[in-house]
Scaffold this active site. Structure first.
Site, PDB file in Angstrom:
ATOM      1  N   LYS A  58      36.723  27.147  37.647  1.00 43.82           N
ATOM      2  CA  LYS A  58      37.201  26.391  38.774  1.00 43.82           C
ATOM      3  C   LYS A  58      37.137  24.849  38.567  1.00 43.82           C
ATOM      4  O   LYS A  58      37.826  24.030  39.122  1.00 43.82           O
ATOM      5  CB  LYS A  58      36.801  26.967  40.071  1.00 43.82           C
ATOM      6  CG  LYS A  58      37.813  27.854  40.588  1.00 43.82           C
ATOM      7  CD  LYS A  58      37.609  29.358  39.816  1.00 43.82           C
ATOM      8  CE  LYS A  58      38.548  29.675  39.068  1.00 43.82           C
ATOM      9  NZ  LYS A  58      38.467  31.272  38.562  1.00 43.82           N
ATOM     10  N   ILE A 192      43.072  35.090  33.180  1.00 48.13           N
ATOM     11  CA  ILE A 192      42.311  34.166  32.481  1.00 48.13           C
ATOM     12  C   ILE A 192      43.256  33.319  31.555  1.00 48.13           C
ATOM     13  O   ILE A 192      43.117  31.951  31.523  1.00 48.13           O
ATOM     14  CB  ILE A 192      41.329  34.578  31.307  1.00 48.13           C
ATOM     15  CG1 ILE A 192      40.167  35.407  32.276  1.00 48.13           C
ATOM     16  CG2 ILE A 192      40.719  33.900  30.394  1.00 48.13           C
ATOM     17  CD1 ILE A 192      39.168  36.235  31.494  1.00 48.13           C
ATOM     18  N   GLU A 211      52.153  37.414  25.747  1.00 49.86           N
ATOM     19  CA  GLU A 211      52.052  38.667  26.487  1.00 49.86           C
ATOM     20  C   GLU A 211      52.557  39.840  26.065  1.00 49.86           C
ATOM     21  O   GLU A 211      53.863  39.665  25.688  1.00 49.86           O
ATOM     22  CB  GLU A 211      52.612  38.261  27.917  1.00 49.86           C
ATOM     23  CG  GLU A 211      52.663  39.232  29.059  1.00 49.86           C
ATOM     24  CD  GLU A 211      51.230  39.818  29.123  1.00 49.86           C
ATOM     25  OE1 GLU A 211      50.102  39.109  29.247  1.00 49.86           O
ATOM     26  OE2 GLU A 211      51.060  41.226  28.922  1.00 49.86           O
ATOM     27  N   ASP A 319      31.170  44.736  37.764  1.00 49.33           N
ATOM     28  CA  ASP A 319      32.126  45.069  36.723  1.00 49.33           C
ATOM     29  C   ASP A 319      32.163  46.260  35.764  1.00 49.33           C
ATOM     30  O   ASP A 319      32.979  46.732  35.022  1.00 49.33           O
ATOM     31  CB  ASP A 319      32.272  43.745  35.672  1.00 49.33           C
ATOM     32  CG  ASP A 319      33.137  42.708  36.159  1.00 49.33           C
ATOM     33  OD1 ASP A 319      33.555  42.638  37.561  1.00 49.33           O
ATOM     34  OD2 ASP A 319      33.368  41.655  35.388  1.00 49.33           O
ATOM     35  N   HIS A 451      48.852  22.848  63.871  1.00 43.99           N
ATOM     36  CA  HIS A 451      49.911  21.949  63.489  1.00 43.99           C
ATOM     37  C   HIS A 451      49.746  20.608  63.187  1.00 43.99           C
ATOM     38  O   HIS A 451      49.080  19.949  64.002  1.00 43.99           O
ATOM     39  CB  HIS A 451      51.244  22.054  64.548  1.00 43.99           C
ATOM     40  CG  HIS A 451      52.026  21.294  64.005  1.00 43.99           C
ATOM     41  ND1 HIS A 451      53.359  21.662  62.953  1.00 43.99           N
ATOM     42  CD2 HIS A 451      52.760  19.988  64.383  1.00 43.99           C
ATOM     43  CE1 HIS A 451      54.076  20.533  62.584  1.00 43.99           C
ATOM     44  NE2 HIS A 451      53.881  19.612  63.057  1.00 43.99           N
TER      45      HIS A 451
END
Ligand code: FAD
Ligand code: NAD
Length: 476
Positions: A58, A192, A211, A319, A451
């Site tokens: 990031k 990624i 891909e 993970d 707004h």
């Protein structure tokens, strides 16, 4: 006598360190073991996420986005800049500083919460003993009432394109390049591939993404994927779908790649090749054979809905277990397990986990895609609102994309929200809350949004579900 803790956590990524801190908050004595070593040879807590994943990616996405906007957008705002130049060393230094600060922050949090941070390798033995091999020093056997395995994941390596840390690299290598490659190849147009492909394309590389699948972003809603594909193409990302890589040969000057697609056999030359075809659970030398831990056919540690392994008092999170490989999913599992150990009631709502891809435009979603709702047979209604009709998006010069909401026809419940556009990763939080509370479309319709704000697009999408959008023509 050997040391003993209420809880030993192996792994200090977002799943493990959060589990350790939560368990300590609940009054448990806790140790958290981690062996992570950065490329400078220094150990650090924080796992993939802080050292080589979410955070550094990031940082690089933000820097490269600013560079791109300075080059291409400032003039539209009436800002003259002269020549914009890249100082990659400074950009990389900033990334490394952010990583150092945040990983150092975990060490500080461990201290503040009285978690014993242990640097080295942990291995679960039978009987909830843990063999701790420190980075320097003697092997120690520690025992625990409860053990949480949070060993994370590592990049999948392709046999036909083995990593050499130079020409053929993984995502970590791709984050820390010291020169901008002229021609960068990326295998895999997943999260990624798109994020890191975007970084280097903005910094000047000619990026080609290969891909294997015929569908672009197959896991995302089709309308969102369509907008994203168009925008990435306009940004110069050359995404080749249905491209099956058959070989990648690294030479002195680059990598020669062969692949097959709908047009036949192709070859391409790159200076460097990033392989980003997914990640696999990391369980190497994590437990002894007689420890009782079971792996499934894909190598994930087998757990139930509450992350319990087959061994009483041994849990696994993040993970290394089933479910999306996302930091926030792992962290919530860590909290749940710590709460359960302390005798609290806890659960993770696996139906409501947001996904975000931090490209430009950002892509974010929660809940079901339209195709999934259709396949479920439930009657549904759809509304969407384009950022082109948002005053705030216009002021930001970021009008590409939309918010799409899918709701059930029978009881008005919101079933899925899909956003492609500016700050989608922030906007999705409101949708996550709505789904967590089982909100109806009407609940959002009746909620006042400031707004001008991007969040108004979420409000307008909810109105559009019932053909009552106010700032965009409704379906006839
Ligand atoms: P990890 O973060 O992998 O941590 C596991 C830790 O356990 C490591 O430090 C490892 O050294 C340690 N360990 C393993 N075995 C042992 C052992 N036997 N002894 C001692 N220590 C051990 N996810 C998001 O949600 N958002 C994002 O924006 C995002 N961006 C990403 C970008 C990239 C480039 C990559 C690669 C991943 C990204 N992810 C993102 C995914 C995210 O990083 C992972 O889902 C997350 O880190 C998983 O957390 P974890 O705690 O399960 O494992
Ligand atoms: P991914 O699963 O997102 O994408 C891998 C892609 O590679 C897929 O599109 C797949 O079809 C393709 N592929 C697989 N084998 C191939 C082959 N031989 N040739 C060409 N293409 C092939 O995996 P990833 O991008 O490596 O990311 C790994 C994990 O990290 C993901 O699960 C993701 O959730 C996580 N992550 C999350 C974020 C985020 O939340 N923003 C960012 C980065 C990574």
């Amino acid at each position: 006598m050997s040391r003993s803790f209420d809880v030993i956590v192996i792994g200090s990524g977002p799943a493990g360190y959060i589990a350790a801190i939560r368990a300590a908050q609940l009054g448990k004595t806790v140790a958290c073991i981690d062996e992570w070593k950065n490329k400078d040879g220094k150990n650090a807590f924080g796992g993939t996420c802080l050292n080589a994943g979410c955070i550094p990616s990031k940082a690089m996405l933000e820097s490269s986005e600013l560079m791109h906007r300075a080059q291409h957008e400032f003039k539209t705002h009436g800002i003259k800049t002269g020549t914009i130049e890249l100082d990659l060393a400074a950009m990389q230094k900033r990334r490394a500083t952010i990583v150092r600060q945040l990983t150092g922050g975990i060490a500080g949090l461990f201290k503040a919460n009285k978690v014993e941070g242990l640097v080295g390798h942990g291995k679960l033995l039978a009987g909830k003993h843990v063999e701790f091999t420190p980075a320097d020093g003697e092997v120690e056997i520690i025992s625990a009432q409860n053990v949480i395995l949070a060993s994370g994941s590592t990049p999948i390596e392709l046999g036909i394109a083995k990593f050499d840390d130079d020409k053929i690299i993984d995502s970590w290598g791709a984050l820390e390049l010291t020169e901008v490659p002229n021609r960068l190849g990326v295998v895999g147009a997943g999260v990624i591939g798109l994020e890191l492909g975007s970084v280097w394309a903005r910094l000047g590389s000619k990026v080609t993404v290969l891909e294997a699948m015929d569908d672009f972003l197959f896991m995302a809603d089709r309308d969102v994927a369509k907008v994203a594909a168009k925008d990435f193409k306009a940004q110069g990302l050359d995404i080749k779908l249905g491209a099956k890589v058959s070989s990648a040969k690294a030479g002195k000057s680059g990598v020669s790649v062969s692949y097959d697609d709908a047009n036949g056999s192709q070859t391409a030359e790159f200076d460097q090749l990033v392989v980003a075809v997914g990640r696999r659970p990391h369980t190497d030398n994590l437990f002894a054979e007689d420890a009782g831990i079971q792996l499934d056919e894909r190598g994930f540690i087998v757990v139930d809905d509450e992350c319990r392994t087959r061994v009483k008092g041994v849990y696994a999170v993040g993970d290394c277990v089933r479910g999306p490989m996302l930091a926030h999913k792992g962290s919530e599992e860590g909290v749940m397990v710590a709460d359960i150990i302390a005798g609290e009631i806890a659960e993770v709502n696996y139906e409501v986990i947001p996904s975000v891809i931090y490209t430009s435009p950002e892509i974010a979603w929660v809940g079901k895609t339209e195709a999934e709702v259709k396949a479920s047979g439930r009657a549904y209604k759809v509304g969407s609102f384009p950022f082109a009709a948002s005053g705030r998006a216009k002021a930001m010069e970021q009008t590409s994309g939309m918010v799409k909401m899918i709701s059930s026809k029978d009881d008005d419940e919101i079933l899925g929200v899909h956003i492609v556009g500016p700050m989608a990763g922030e906007l999705i939080a409101e949708a996550v809350l709505a789904l967590e509370f089982s909100a109806s479309t009407e609940d959002v319709q009746r909620t006042i949004h400031a707004h001008p704000s991007l969040a108004e697009a979420f409000h307008e999408a909810s109105l559009a579900v019932d053909n009552r959008a106010l700032n965009f023509p409704n379906k006839p």
